[in-house]
Design a protein around this motif. Sequence first.
Motif, mmCIF file in Angstrom:
data_model
loop_
_atom_site.group_PDB
_atom_site.id
_atom_site.type_symbol
_atom_site.label_atom_id
_atom_site.label_comp_id
_atom_site.label_asym_id
_atom_site.label_seq_id
_atom_site.Cartn_x
_atom_site.Cartn_y
_atom_site.Cartn_z
ATOM 1 N N LYS A 274 0.824 -1.217 0.000
ATOM 2 C CA LYS A 274 0.000 0.000 0.000
ATOM 3 C C LYS A 274 0.857 1.265 0.000
ATOM 4 O O LYS A 274 0.434 2.303 -0.519
ATOM 5 C CB LYS A 274 -0.954 -0.004 1.182
ATOM 6 C CG LYS A 274 -0.299 0.063 2.555
ATOM 7 C CD LYS A 274 -1.362 0.042 3.658
ATOM 8 C CE LYS A 274 -0.740 0.142 5.037
ATOM 9 N NZ LYS A 274 -1.765 0.086 6.111
ATOM 10 N N ASP A 275 2.084 1.175 0.575
ATOM 11 C CA ASP A 275 2.989 2.328 0.526
ATOM 12 C C ASP A 275 3.392 2.621 -0.918
ATOM 13 O O ASP A 275 3.515 3.783 -1.333
ATOM 14 C CB ASP A 275 4.239 2.050 1.369
ATOM 15 C CG ASP A 275 3.916 1.864 2.846
ATOM 16 O OD1 ASP A 275 3.087 2.624 3.366
ATOM 17 O OD2 ASP A 275 4.481 0.942 3.456
ATOM 18 N N VAL A 276 3.598 1.555 -1.687
ATOM 19 C CA VAL A 276 3.950 1.714 -3.095
ATOM 20 C C VAL A 276 2.785 2.326 -3.865
ATOM 21 O O VAL A 276 2.964 3.233 -4.690
ATOM 22 C CB VAL A 276 4.349 0.361 -3.719
ATOM 23 C CG1 VAL A 276 4.615 0.503 -5.221
ATOM 24 C CG2 VAL A 276 5.564 -0.223 -3.015
ATOM 25 N N VAL A 277 1.563 1.858 -3.584
ATOM 26 C CA VAL A 277 0.389 2.389 -4.280
ATOM 27 C C VAL A 277 0.244 3.887 -4.026
ATOM 28 O O VAL A 277 -0.016 4.669 -4.942
ATOM 29 C CB VAL A 277 -0.895 1.651 -3.844
ATOM 30 C CG1 VAL A 277 -2.120 2.253 -4.541
ATOM 31 C CG2 VAL A 277 -0.801 0.171 -4.171
ATOM 32 N N VAL A 278 0.436 4.310 -2.759
ATOM 33 C CA VAL A 278 0.289 5.731 -2.413
ATOM 34 C C VAL A 278 1.347 6.574 -3.124
ATOM 35 O O VAL A 278 1.047 7.660 -3.647
ATOM 36 C CB VAL A 278 0.374 5.930 -0.883
ATOM 37 C CG1 VAL A 278 0.430 7.418 -0.552
ATOM 38 C CG2 VAL A 278 -0.826 5.287 -0.198
ATOM 39 N N GLN A 279 2.589 6.091 -3.174
ATOM 40 C CA GLN A 279 3.629 6.852 -3.862
ATOM 41 C C GLN A 279 3.391 6.876 -5.371
ATOM 42 O O GLN A 279 3.640 7.895 -6.036
ATOM 43 C CB GLN A 279 5.015 6.269 -3.557
ATOM 44 C CG GLN A 279 5.487 6.486 -2.126
ATOM 45 C CD GLN A 279 5.662 7.956 -1.757
ATOM 46 O OE1 GLN A 279 5.539 8.856 -2.584
ATOM 47 N NE2 GLN A 279 5.925 8.213 -0.484
ATOM 48 N N ASN A 280 2.899 5.768 -5.917
ATOM 49 C CA ASN A 280 2.540 5.770 -7.341
ATOM 50 C C ASN A 280 1.451 6.808 -7.620
ATOM 51 O O ASN A 280 1.497 7.536 -8.617
ATOM 52 C CB ASN A 280 2.047 4.384 -7.763
ATOM 53 C CG ASN A 280 3.165 3.363 -7.865
ATOM 54 O OD1 ASN A 280 4.346 3.715 -7.837
ATOM 55 N ND2 ASN A 280 2.797 2.103 -7.983
ATOM 56 N N LEU A 281 0.467 6.854 -6.717
ATOM 57 C CA LEU A 281 -0.614 7.827 -6.845
ATOM 58 C C LEU A 281 -0.060 9.247 -6.758
ATOM 59 O O LEU A 281 -0.482 10.138 -7.515
ATOM 60 C CB LEU A 281 -1.658 7.589 -5.751
ATOM 61 C CG LEU A 281 -2.811 8.599 -5.651
ATOM 62 C CD1 LEU A 281 -3.569 8.683 -6.968
ATOM 63 C CD2 LEU A 281 -3.752 8.211 -4.505
ATOM 64 N N ARG A 282 0.901 9.457 -5.858
ATOM 65 C CA ARG A 282 1.500 10.787 -5.724
ATOM 66 C C ARG A 282 2.257 11.164 -7.014
ATOM 67 O O ARG A 282 2.184 12.302 -7.484
ATOM 68 C CB ARG A 282 2.435 10.826 -4.514
ATOM 69 C CG ARG A 282 3.054 12.210 -4.272
ATOM 70 C CD ARG A 282 3.781 12.280 -2.942
ATOM 71 N NE ARG A 282 2.838 12.391 -1.829
ATOM 72 C CZ ARG A 282 2.538 11.412 -0.991
ATOM 73 N NH1 ARG A 282 3.114 10.219 -1.131
ATOM 74 N NH2 ARG A 282 1.682 11.591 -0.016
#
Length: 622
Positions: A274-282
């Motif tokens: 989920k940390d990766v998903v949030v950074q991808n979203l950013r």
Amino acid sequence: MKEKFGVITLSFVLILQLALGKFLVEKNNLKVTSPETIKGVYECAIGNFGIPKYGGTLVGAVVHPVSNHKACKSFSEFGVSFKSTPGRLPTFLLIDRGDCYFTLKAWNAQQAGAAAILVADNKLEPLITMDTPEEDNADADYLDKITIPSALISKSLGDSIKSALSDGNMVNMNLDWTESVPHPDERVEYELWTDSNDECGKKCDTQIEFLKNFKGAAQILEKGGYTQFTPHFITWYCPKAFRLSKQCKSQCINHGRYCAPDPEQDFSRGYDGKDVVVQNLRHACVYRVVNETGKPWIWWDYVTDFSVRCPMKDNKYTKECADEVIKSLGIDLKKVDECIGDPEADVENPVLKAEQESQVGKDSRGDVTILPTLVVNNRQYRGKLEKGAVLKALCAGFQETTEPAICLTEDQNTNECLENNGGCWQDKAANITACLDTFRGRLCECPTVQGVKFVGDGYTHCKASGALRCGINNGGCWRETRGVYTYSACLDDHSSGCKCPPGFKGDGVESCEDVDECKEKVACQCPECKCKNTWGSYECSCGKGLFYLREHDTCIGKFGAMKLSWSFLWILLLASAAATLTGYAIYKYRIRSYMDSEIRTIMAQYMPLDSQPNTSGIHMDI
């Protein structure tokens, strides 16, 4: 053990989702030119490694090795070399499929001197894409070193080539990538599907290195308006049956709607999916914000700075670190946060929803299932993710003659116009050529010079046409100067032909010869006339003191000339006298009118009172 099982279960779900999609095999043409028995055009699948020659072609002769048919061993062990010698075509090494990775076959072929590798399938099936192996299954030290192009061919074609070679025939072919990338107009649209994860091994390192190296070229193309770039990020969803599991909670945001694998494949340590998903979203939101400001190229600065300043290994893969990078680049942080929204909310995120929808293939582009994936003009790129290789693919996407200068540098393109002018027409004297250097090869096309359009086939001739054409190399017409006189066969109008001027004859292009008006009896025909030819004209004179009148082609005597002069003088005198009399008459008339007016005025002052009209309304007796 339970946690490891959970990772495997989620990975299986993700793979199942991808399997339901449409994976498109990118192909190029293979043209066999000899022998006659197998001559023709065939399809082959482009390998997802090495450097395909996008926009170009490669000619070679096929060799099937006597030993090491599958190229799973180094050819040096067999004392074999496939390096081409002067005067010989490059070698295309035909290898059988099986027993080892495609990339190992390509590496061994390249080390042996092959210019390209053809892998013959070992079963009758549709063509597939040859990909790189997973990092935990193979030693990938050589992967970045593979530069030769590769292609998978069908079993039937492979068998035909082998049969022709065994019969003693030379098999020559042409690998053609000219149409592998669509090139409809002067702008290239491309997208990169990538990931902010920097702990996935060699592939992550390759992605980060590519972003750093390609940033300069990408920004030049974007600032010049040559390209339209869009970054994308792959996410998956967690099936409802698993959304309450620990695996989904740690790898997904927005209640299982958007997920990414755990970076370390271990839920007990490091960062979660989920940390990766949030950074991808950013990353995606940063692009949206800078794109709205008209400066989309700033995105490249952000992702490269983030990879350096906020790596996972330093425990800086956080919102706080990302915010510092955003602020340092002058990007509106508030807008980025608004775009990201709340990752914990049980709602859809519009940005990530759009990303998932974009993963599905449209038109000629298949589903995006591999990271990283580059898509150029809606066609998936196959090959090494490296600056030079990717730039070739982008340059192949421009319509001929519209390529930016970065595509025509020596390391990207061979200027065919430098050798024998590319076989095109040229005017060396005026330094004008019909040869146009393009990324896909030269074009022979008559040019436009200083607003003047040249017309012709571009190969054997080009001729200036239209107004002002005579200002460019005299319109391709004859022109000559002798002393103070210059004559030209070019007419400065909308025509395109050449015509010798009066006093000359010829084709008007190669030459115009002086016409001898005296010899051809076209002037000085009067009995007293004496004719002398000059360049472009003639001179005529009269003997016995006579004067020559060119308009009438005749000679007149002095008396006639004097008579003519006195007559002209009398006419001039009579005209002057008439003008004087007319002026005098007008003068007398105006004087008389003036005097009459004055007399009437004086007389009116002395007239009797009773002659004046009574305007008071009162009568008086005196």
